[in-house]
Design a protein around this motif. Sequence first.
Motif, PDB file in Angstrom:
ATOM      1  N   UNK A 200       0.828  -1.199   0.059  1.00 56.49           N
ATOM      2  CA  UNK A 200      -0.016  -0.102   0.094  1.00 56.49           C
ATOM      3  C   UNK A 200       0.877   1.307  -0.108  1.00 56.49           C
ATOM      4  N   UNK A 201       1.998   1.278   0.680  1.00 64.21           N
ATOM      5  CA  UNK A 201       2.727   2.305   0.580  1.00 64.21           C
ATOM      6  C   UNK A 201       3.357   2.763  -0.828  1.00 64.21           C
ATOM      7  N   UNK A 202       3.776   1.567  -1.330  1.00 60.54           N
ATOM      8  CA  UNK A 202       4.304   2.071  -2.684  1.00 60.54           C
ATOM      9  C   UNK A 202       3.385   2.059  -3.811  1.00 60.54           C
ATOM     10  N   UNK A 203       1.980   1.711  -3.486  1.00 56.37           N
ATOM     11  CA  UNK A 203       1.098   1.917  -4.455  1.00 56.37           C
ATOM     12  C   UNK A 203       0.426   3.602  -4.373  1.00 56.37           C
ATOM     13  N   UNK A 204       0.451   3.912  -2.883  1.00 54.87           N
ATOM     14  CA  UNK A 204       0.146   5.195  -2.673  1.00 54.87           C
ATOM     15  C   UNK A 204       1.016   6.342  -3.226  1.00 54.87           C
ATOM     16  N   UNK A 205       2.386   6.021  -3.323  1.00 55.41           N
ATOM     17  CA  UNK A 205       3.173   6.939  -4.048  1.00 55.41           C
ATOM     18  C   UNK A 205       3.019   6.986  -5.234  1.00 55.41           C
ATOM     19  N   UNK A 206       2.820   5.974  -6.027  1.00 60.74           N
ATOM     20  CA  UNK A 206       2.349   6.164  -7.305  1.00 60.74           C
ATOM     21  C   UNK A 206       0.995   6.782  -7.652  1.00 60.74           C
ATOM     22  N   UNK A 207       0.084   6.402  -6.827  1.00 62.35           N
ATOM     23  CA  UNK A 207      -1.136   7.357  -6.692  1.00 62.35           C
ATOM     24  C   UNK A 207      -0.885   8.699  -6.669  1.00 62.35           C
ATOM     25  N   UNK A 208      -0.057   9.209  -5.656  1.00 62.54           N
ATOM     26  CA  UNK A 208       0.326  10.663  -5.591  1.00 62.54           C
ATOM     27  C   UNK A 208       0.548  11.166  -7.020  1.00 62.54           C
ATOM     28  N   UNK A 209       1.793  10.440  -7.667  1.00 62.90           N
ATOM     29  CA  UNK A 209       2.448  10.939  -8.823  1.00 62.90           C
ATOM     30  C   UNK A 209       1.195  10.972 -10.047  1.00 62.90           C
ATOM     31  N   UNK A 210       0.566  10.064 -10.019  1.00 68.61           N
ATOM     32  CA  UNK A 210      -0.507   9.910 -11.135  1.00 68.61           C
ATOM     33  C   UNK A 210      -1.446  10.951 -10.887  1.00 68.61           C
ATOM     34  N   UNK A 211      -1.788  11.291  -9.952  1.00 66.92           N
ATOM     35  CA  UNK A 211      -2.989  12.266  -9.427  1.00 66.92           C
ATOM     36  C   UNK A 211      -2.341  14.027  -9.894  1.00 66.92           C
TER      37      UNK A 211
END
Length: 329
Positions: free
Chosen positions: A60-71
């Motif tokens: 989840x930590x790694x996924x959230x970082x990708x979500x930040x950048x994707x957003x």
Amino acid sequence: MSDKKKILTGLQPTGSITLGNYIGAIKQVVKYQEMYDSYIFIADLHAITIPQDPVQLKENIRSLLNIYVACGIDPNKNKIFVQSDNEYHCNISWLLECNTYYGELSRMTQFKDKSKKNQNFTSGLLTYPVLMAADILTYDVDYVPVGGDQKQHVELARDIAERFNNKFGETFKMSEPLISKEGTKIMDLQDPTKKMSKSAENKKGVILLLDDVEVIRKKIMSATTDSEMSVKYDPENKPGISNLLNIYISLTGKTIEEAEEQFAGSNYGEFKKEVANVVIKEVSKIQAKYNELVQTNAIEEILNNGRDYVVPIAKQKYELMKQKMGLGR
Ligand code: TYM
């Protein structure tokens, strides 16, 4: 050193984030990142206030970082880091904890709600807002973009800062919550009297940013409304329609009046269809970028840069606090 004002916020890496998290916090950071010196982190230490599966948490930590950048959070314009990568947050939190009263913490609305749901809650659930105060006060930030549910915690951080400054001399800046009017609280689509939350039992009322777009359409089309037939903003009497209007204006930048005028004469089905189109348009862009990012290893460099930037700042603040409090040799 930049003389720009500073903003900071964090999100817990507890599963895919919701449309509420996006509108309440992330979208605001994207909006302000040009204007402010901007810090955004992954609040993994806050996540463990309730039990987490270690393997899932790491994912989840790694996924959230990708979500930040994707957003649209730009790693060149933001300091992006993982909270637990900066050990000073916990150290600073302890010093603040010893300047915070049990009574203050036990009165926090979120603590009261969450502790009621589980008799066996940890002491971390109680002291969670002090760690949040440490996150904020470490960097002397001016504004904290959050949804309305976190306002009380940001205000507590101000109280703690003020008390510490009075007792030991000027140490912390007083930060203010930054809450967008429309995004303050996105509500559950099935029960629009409750906030949209990852932990809701019925997932039909919660839009996750990584939900399949057709699932999102279904969730919006089956959102609770009322027995009238007018698209009007009236949170007290028409919470469902008002919530959909809030979502709509948050994503289109229109005003409530413009939206009401646009949908005057539309039935609820037509209105919901348009809300769904707008949400899907925004979410599809994010998902496409997210799917690209997960194929790369870009996150390592982003997080290393973020950590290297924030740790020295936090160390300096910790040393200052120690000195003021008479700690150490
Ligand atoms: P968390 O992870 O619960 O939520 C992340 C952000 O999303 C906002 N939010 C919402 N906004 C509008 N409508 C909703 N339905 C909705 N649900 C959530 C939250 O207000 C928050 O801004 N303790 C924080 C994380 C944190 C933090 C910090 C935030 C830790 N340290 C320092 C700011 C500054 C939390 O648990 O957020």
